[in-house]
Structures are given as structure tokens and as C-alpha cells.
Design a protein around this motif. Structure first.
Motif, PDB file in Angstrom:
ATOM      1  N   GLY A 130      36.738  50.562  48.603  1.00 24.87           N
ATOM      2  CA  GLY A 130      36.417  50.590  50.021  1.00 24.87           C
ATOM      3  C   GLY A 130      36.861  49.306  50.706  1.00 24.87           C
ATOM      4  N   HIS A 131      37.306  48.308  49.915  1.00 27.71           N
ATOM      5  CA  HIS A 131      37.780  47.047  50.494  1.00 27.71           C
ATOM      6  C   HIS A 131      39.213  47.237  50.949  1.00 27.71           C
ATOM      7  CE1 HIS A 131      34.385  44.813  49.073  1.00 27.71           C
ATOM      8  NE2 HIS A 131      34.662  45.033  47.818  1.00 27.71           N
ATOM      9  N   THR A 132      39.418  47.407  52.245  1.00 32.81           N
ATOM     10  CA  THR A 132      40.789  47.674  52.659  1.00 32.81           C
ATOM     11  C   THR A 132      41.315  46.673  53.683  1.00 32.81           C
ATOM     12  OG1 THR A 132      39.994  49.228  54.313  1.00 32.81           O
ATOM     13  CG2 THR A 132      40.645  50.133  52.188  1.00 32.81           C
ATOM     14  N   GLU A 133      40.678  45.502  53.743  1.00 32.39           N
ATOM     15  CA  GLU A 133      41.235  44.469  54.618  1.00 32.39           C
ATOM     16  C   GLU A 133      42.550  43.989  53.993  1.00 32.39           C
ATOM     17  OE1 GLU A 133      38.334  44.235  53.071  1.00 32.39           O
ATOM     18  OE2 GLU A 133      36.711  44.011  54.528  1.00 32.39           O
ATOM     19  N   MET A 134      43.434  43.480  54.817  1.00 29.20           N
ATOM     20  CA  MET A 134      44.764  43.124  54.313  1.00 29.20           C
ATOM     21  C   MET A 134      44.699  42.133  53.149  1.00 29.20           C
ATOM     22  SD  MET A 134      48.122  41.508  56.117  1.00 29.20           S
ATOM     23  CE  MET A 134      48.335  42.716  57.374  1.00 29.20           C
ATOM     24  N   HIS A 135      43.839  41.121  53.286  1.00 28.30           N
ATOM     25  CA  HIS A 135      43.820  40.128  52.198  1.00 28.30           C
ATOM     26  C   HIS A 135      43.326  40.744  50.898  1.00 28.30           C
ATOM     27  CE1 HIS A 135      39.536  39.322  53.491  1.00 28.30           C
ATOM     28  NE2 HIS A 135      39.397  39.282  52.195  1.00 28.30           N
ATOM     29  N   ARG A 136      42.484  41.766  51.013  1.00 27.87           N
ATOM     30  CA  ARG A 136      41.999  42.442  49.806  1.00 27.87           C
ATOM     31  C   ARG A 136      43.123  43.231  49.138  1.00 27.87           C
ATOM     32  NH1 ARG A 136      36.617  41.309  48.202  1.00 27.87           N
ATOM     33  NH2 ARG A 136      35.347  41.093  50.066  1.00 27.87           N
ATOM     34  N   VAL A 137      43.897  43.908  49.967  1.00 25.94           N
ATOM     35  CA  VAL A 137      45.020  44.684  49.428  1.00 25.94           C
ATOM     36  C   VAL A 137      45.980  43.745  48.705  1.00 25.94           C
ATOM     37  CG1 VAL A 137      46.955  46.207  50.001  1.00 25.94           C
ATOM     38  CG2 VAL A 137      44.818  46.398  51.271  1.00 25.94           C
ATOM     39  N   MET A 138      46.251  42.595  49.326  1.00 26.75           N
ATOM     40  CA  MET A 138      47.163  41.622  48.732  1.00 26.75           C
ATOM     41  C   MET A 138      46.584  41.062  47.425  1.00 26.75           C
ATOM     42  SD  MET A 138      49.859  41.243  50.715  1.00 26.75           S
ATOM     43  CE  MET A 138      49.854  42.971  50.574  1.00 26.75           C
ATOM     44  N   GLU A 139      45.263  40.865  47.445  1.00 32.01           N
ATOM     45  CA  GLU A 139      44.608  40.323  46.257  1.00 32.01           C
ATOM     46  C   GLU A 139      44.723  41.296  45.085  1.00 32.01           C
ATOM     47  OE1 GLU A 139      40.324  38.127  45.366  1.00 32.01           O
ATOM     48  OE2 GLU A 139      40.524  39.478  47.053  1.00 32.01           O
ATOM     49  N   ALA A 140      44.531  42.575  45.381  1.00 34.85           N
ATOM     50  CA  ALA A 140      44.645  43.597  44.327  1.00 34.85           C
ATOM     51  C   ALA A 140      46.080  43.639  43.814  1.00 34.85           C
ATOM     52  CB  ALA A 140      44.231  44.958  44.874  1.00 34.85           C
ATOM     53  N   ARG A 141      47.031  43.605  44.739  1.00 32.91           N
ATOM     54  CA  ARG A 141      48.442  43.631  44.356  1.00 32.91           C
ATOM     55  C   ARG A 141      48.770  42.426  43.469  1.00 32.91           C
ATOM     56  NH1 ARG A 141      53.608  41.477  47.341  1.00 32.91           N
ATOM     57  NH2 ARG A 141      52.221  39.705  47.237  1.00 32.91           N
ATOM     58  N   ASP A 142      48.219  41.268  43.827  1.00 27.15           N
ATOM     59  CA  ASP A 142      48.537  40.057  43.074  1.00 27.15           C
ATOM     60  C   ASP A 142      47.819  39.981  41.729  1.00 27.15           C
ATOM     61  OD1 ASP A 142      50.277  39.311  45.021  1.00 27.15           O
ATOM     62  OD2 ASP A 142      48.874  38.002  46.075  1.00 27.15           O
ATOM     63  N   SER A 143      46.861  40.891  41.521  1.00 23.47           N
ATOM     64  CA  SER A 143      46.222  40.919  40.197  1.00 23.47           C
ATOM     65  C   SER A 143      47.032  41.792  39.246  1.00 23.47           C
ATOM     66  CB  SER A 143      44.785  41.436  40.313  1.00 23.47           C
ATOM     67  OG  SER A 143      44.788  42.826  40.573  1.00 23.47           O
ATOM     68  N   GLY A 144      47.931  42.628  39.799  1.00 26.75           N
ATOM     69  CA  GLY A 144      48.798  43.429  38.935  1.00 26.75           C
ATOM     70  C   GLY A 144      48.565  44.924  38.980  1.00 26.75           C
ATOM     71  N   VAL A 145      47.960  45.436  40.086  1.00 30.69           N
ATOM     72  CA  VAL A 145      47.788  46.894  40.176  1.00 30.69           C
ATOM     73  C   VAL A 145      49.112  47.528  40.630  1.00 30.69           C
ATOM     74  CG1 VAL A 145      45.356  46.636  40.799  1.00 30.69           C
ATOM     75  CG2 VAL A 145      47.033  47.043  42.591  1.00 30.69           C
ATOM     76  N   HIS A 146      49.260  48.792  40.276  1.00 29.94           N
ATOM     77  CA  HIS A 146      50.454  49.520  40.718  1.00 29.94           C
ATOM     78  C   HIS A 146      50.244  50.114  42.112  1.00 29.94           C
ATOM     79  CE1 HIS A 146      51.909  49.298  36.628  1.00 29.94           C
ATOM     80  NE2 HIS A 146      53.013  49.949  36.964  1.00 29.94           N
ATOM     81  N   GLU A 147      49.095  50.731  42.294  1.00 31.58           N
ATOM     82  CA  GLU A 147      48.829  51.433  43.552  1.00 31.58           C
ATOM     83  C   GLU A 147      47.423  51.128  44.008  1.00 31.58           C
ATOM     84  OE1 GLU A 147      50.928  53.242  45.325  1.00 31.58           O
ATOM     85  OE2 GLU A 147      52.577  53.141  43.883  1.00 31.58           O
ATOM     86  N   PHE A 148      47.200  51.379  45.273  1.00 39.84           N
ATOM     87  CA  PHE A 148      45.925  51.048  45.899  1.00 39.84           C
ATOM     88  C   PHE A 148      45.471  52.299  46.645  1.00 39.84           C
ATOM     89  CE2 PHE A 148      43.212  48.982  48.958  1.00 39.84           C
ATOM     90  CZ  PHE A 148      42.768  47.840  48.316  1.00 39.84           C
ATOM     91  N   LEU A 149      44.288  52.788  46.338  1.00 39.17           N
ATOM     92  CA  LEU A 149      43.796  54.001  47.004  1.00 39.17           C
ATOM     93  C   LEU A 149      42.498  53.706  47.742  1.00 39.17           C
ATOM     94  CD1 LEU A 149      44.169  57.042  47.495  1.00 39.17           C
ATOM     95  CD2 LEU A 149      42.902  57.460  45.395  1.00 39.17           C
ATOM     96  N   ALA A 150      42.543  53.869  49.065  1.00 38.63           N
ATOM     97  CA  ALA A 150      41.375  53.555  49.887  1.00 38.63           C
ATOM     98  C   ALA A 150      40.366  54.700  49.842  1.00 38.63           C
ATOM     99  CB  ALA A 150      41.812  53.323  51.327  1.00 38.63           C
TER     100      ALA A 150
END
Lengths: 158, 225
Positions: free
Chosen positions: B105-125
Motif C-alpha cells: 500500500g506504500h505507493t509514494e514515489m520514494h517508496r517505489v524507488m526504495e523497493a526498486r533499489d532493494s532489488g525487486v522486479h515489479e511493484f504492485l500497488a
């Protein structure tokens, strides 16, 4: 990007394990069936949400009485509200997601609560109770709109 | 796609048989696990294992050959980001290359970037839908990405789009000539791990501000450059 970056090809990829088309492949009917599964879980959702509301009420009561570590209790409120926010829309209760989000936004900024904050939390929890007791699915229709507008007004006043 | 026609774009969703894939669902909320599991079953997935938190999931990975992980962000004691980092960079990680979809449910931009930078492939809100889950699975199937080891980062390539107009130097060493001189780039905002992500409060509580949340379409646009 550092100068030392290295590119590595993963040993496997999913393409070797999935077939395109044929029996059993995902098609529009499968998507439809999966969406239907979600719709069928809506009744169960009401019961889970009621359990979450009991937890919320409990944390609220302790906050109001000034018992326990306030920061911890607020984190507890945030966690339940965050769960309810995530679940609501997934089970067809978008209005719950909207109100859950407002509650998250309120408590995430707080380390402690005073009478004003207690009142605001109460307003949101009451709204969540109404959504479940009246089973306000989707955006709740006109009742939902009124509820959201009423919330805004009350929260501004308090 | 063979039957694109009357129903147009919607038919793009239809095609893969997922029955041979092993899925691991990681969520501390049993209702959300049940929901994701039911959706996957309806999409024809046969092999699904559940775990209640990151530590549990890491243990399961030792004996369960997961092809894909769907992981919630907010979990305790080990949250979704901790889990992803352990899978990617843990010395004892059984499967560092496994594709991971972060569900949150965390969909603020910095959160999306944080998830991406941890190594996830995809992000589902959240809220999730069958269509949303399938579209992320499909993206992983159709766009297998090389992995990058750069500084502290190890994970799928965060630069997804090739920019034919890129004139700068290629700053990566290629591994066994995989890249063959091609150059990739992406918009500046995605080029480096975001400062926002580094500064973000990772306490699961708040970000302390009124950062707007992004829609799934906005997230996809952001991640795809």
C-alpha cells in the motif's frame, strides 16, 4: 552507477517454464474467474474487518486512557489501519481504503496524542465501523460520498 | 497474439500457462495470503507455498524452488525490503536471482524507488486485482532482465529502456560479452539510486510529509523510464 558494475545473466528465466496458449493458459475467462474469486471473498472480508476493528478500538481505548507506550500504540493503530487500507479495495470496499488511508496519514506523523488527535482518530474509526456495519461496498455511493465529506468537515473542526 | 480483435487490448492479457511455476507468497496477513493464493489458483497456478514473514520465507526458500515470489512490504520482524535484500545479497541465499513482485500500500514515489533499489522486479500497488497480478507476472515472463552488481546493489537491471540517442560512455564492465557494446540508458531520475529512497524513513511508520501516492500506471511509467 559505479565504474565497477558487472552484468550477470541469471541462470534461468521463466520463459523456459511457461507455454504460450493451449489448454490451461490464462485467458479472459481465467481473469474473470479470478476476479470472481475476489468478489466471493467479500463476505469473509466483513468478518475479518470486524476483527481488525476490535483491535483498533482496543488501541484507541488505551490511547484515550493514556495507558501504555503511546508511540507503540500509535504504531499499532497504523498497522491495523494500513492492513485495512490494503484489504478494503482488494475485496471491493474502496471506501474503506480511502478512510484507512486518512487514518494512516494522521497517525504516521504522531508520536503522542492529545484530546484533538484522540477526537480525530475516533472520527475515522467511527467511519470505518459504519462502512462495515452498513456494508458500504465500492465507493459507498451517495452515502459514501456524504460520509467522506462529513469526515473532512469534522476533522477540520476538531 | 492470435485472437486480438473484437476485444482489442484486453486480449493482450491472455496467453501464458502458469501451471509449471512455483510461487511463494510472503505476507503476514493471512487474509491477503488467502486472496493472492485464490487469484493464482484461478489463473491456473498449481504450486503455491505461503510464508508469514521474511525470515520464514527465507527458510522456505532453502527447500522450495520458487520461480516467483510475491511479497508484502509491511511485515514484522523482517519486512519485505529486508527479505528482498537477504535474498539478493545474503551470503547463504538459496536463490538470489528469483523474480520478486513487491505488493504494498506504500505507493509514494520514494517508496517505489526504495523497493526498486532493494532489488525487486515489479511493484504492485494495493488494492490488488487479478488483472494487476497477472500483468506483473506477464511483465516478468516477457522481459527477463540481466542482473547487475554495482557497489552495494545486486538485483535486476534498473535501467529498462534502451536509449538509442545515448552518447555517453558505457560505464559497465560486461560479463562474458553479454551486452556486446549496446548501451542502455534511462531518464535521470532512474539512473542512480534515489536520494529520496536513501533518506526515506524505513520504520514502517510514516514519511512525515504529504507525499502523494502514485497509481499503478504512474508506478509502471516511473519504473519503465
Amino acid at each position: 552507477m559505479s565504474d565497477d558494475s558487472e552484468i550477470i545473466t541469471p541462470p534461468t528465466n521463466l520463459q523456459s517454464k511457461v507455454q504460450k496458449g493451449g489448454p490451461g493458459a490464462v485467458d479472459l475467462d481465467a481473469i474473470e474467474r479470478a476476479e470472481q474469486v475476489i468478489a466471493n471473498l467479500a463476505d469473509d472480508y466483513i468478518n475479518w474487518a470486524k476483527e481488525d476493528l476490535v483491535k483498533l478500538e482496543d488501541a484507541y481505548k488505551k490511547l484515550k486512557e493514556g495507558k501504555g507506550d503511546q508511540k507503540e500504540l500509535l504504531q499499532g493503530v497504523f498497522n491495523v489501519a494500513h492492513d485495512m487500507k490494503g484489504q478494503g479495495g482488494s475485496f471491493g470496499f474502496e471506501l474503506m481504503t480511502a478512510v484507512g488511508d486518512k487514518l494512516c496519514r494522521l497517525v504516521e506523523k504522531l508520536d503522542k496524542v492529545g484530546p484533538k488527535e484522540i477526537e480525530k482518530i475516533r472520527i475515522y474509526v467511527d467511519a470505518m465501523q459504519v462502512i462495515i456495519s452498513r456494508s458500504l461496498k465500492g465507493d459507498g455511493g451517495s452515502e459514501g460520498k456524504q460520509l467522506l465529506m462529513g469526515l473532512e468537515v469534522m476533522v477540520q473542526k476538531s | 497474439m492470435e485472437n486480438v480483435g473484437k476485444r482489442g487490448k484486453e486480449c493482450d492479457m491472455a496467453d501464458y500457462n502458469l501451471s509449471r511455476l512455483n510461487f511463494l507468497i510472503v505476507d503476514d496477513n493471512k487474509h491477503m495470503r488467502a486472496l493472492v493464493k485464490s487469484i493464482l489458483h484461478a489463473l491456473g497456478v498449481k504450486s503455491i507455498l505461503e510464508a508469514g514473514d521474511g525470515a520464514d520465507a527465507f527458510k522456505e526458500l532453502r527447500h522450495f524452488p520458487a520461480d516467483l515470489i510475491i511479497c508484502d512490504w509491511s511485515m514484522s520482524p523482517l519486512d519485505g525490503l529486508d527479505f528482498v535484500r537477504m535474498v539478493r545479497t545474503g551470503t547463504d541465499s538459496p536463490n538470489p536471482f528469483v523474480p520478486i513482485i513487491m505488493l504494498t500500500g506504500h505507493t509514494e514515489m520514494h517508496r517505489v524507488m526504495e523497493a526498486r533499489d532493494s532489488g525487486v522486479h515489479e511493484f504492485l500497488a494495493k488494492p490488488i486485482s487479478a488483472k494487476g497480478i497477472y500483468s506483473r507476472i506477464r511483465a516478468i515472463i516477457e522481459s527477463p532482465r540481466p542482473f547487475i552488481r554495482a557497489g552495494l546493489y545486486f538485483g535486476p537491471d534498473r535501467r529498462r529502456k534502451e536509449n538509442p540517442n545515448y552518447n555517453g560512455p558505457e560505464r559497465r564492465k560486461t560479463n562474458k560479452g553479454e551486452v556486446e557494446g549496446s548501451v542502455n540508458s534511462i531518464s535521470d531520475k532512474l539512473k542512480e539510486p534515489s536520494a529520496d529512497a536513501k533518506a526515506a524513513d524505513d520504520g514502517g511508520g510514516g514519511d512525515g510529509g504529504e507525499t502523494p501516492e502514485l497509481s499503478q500506471d504512474e508506478i509502471n511509467a516511473l519504473l519503465n523510464g
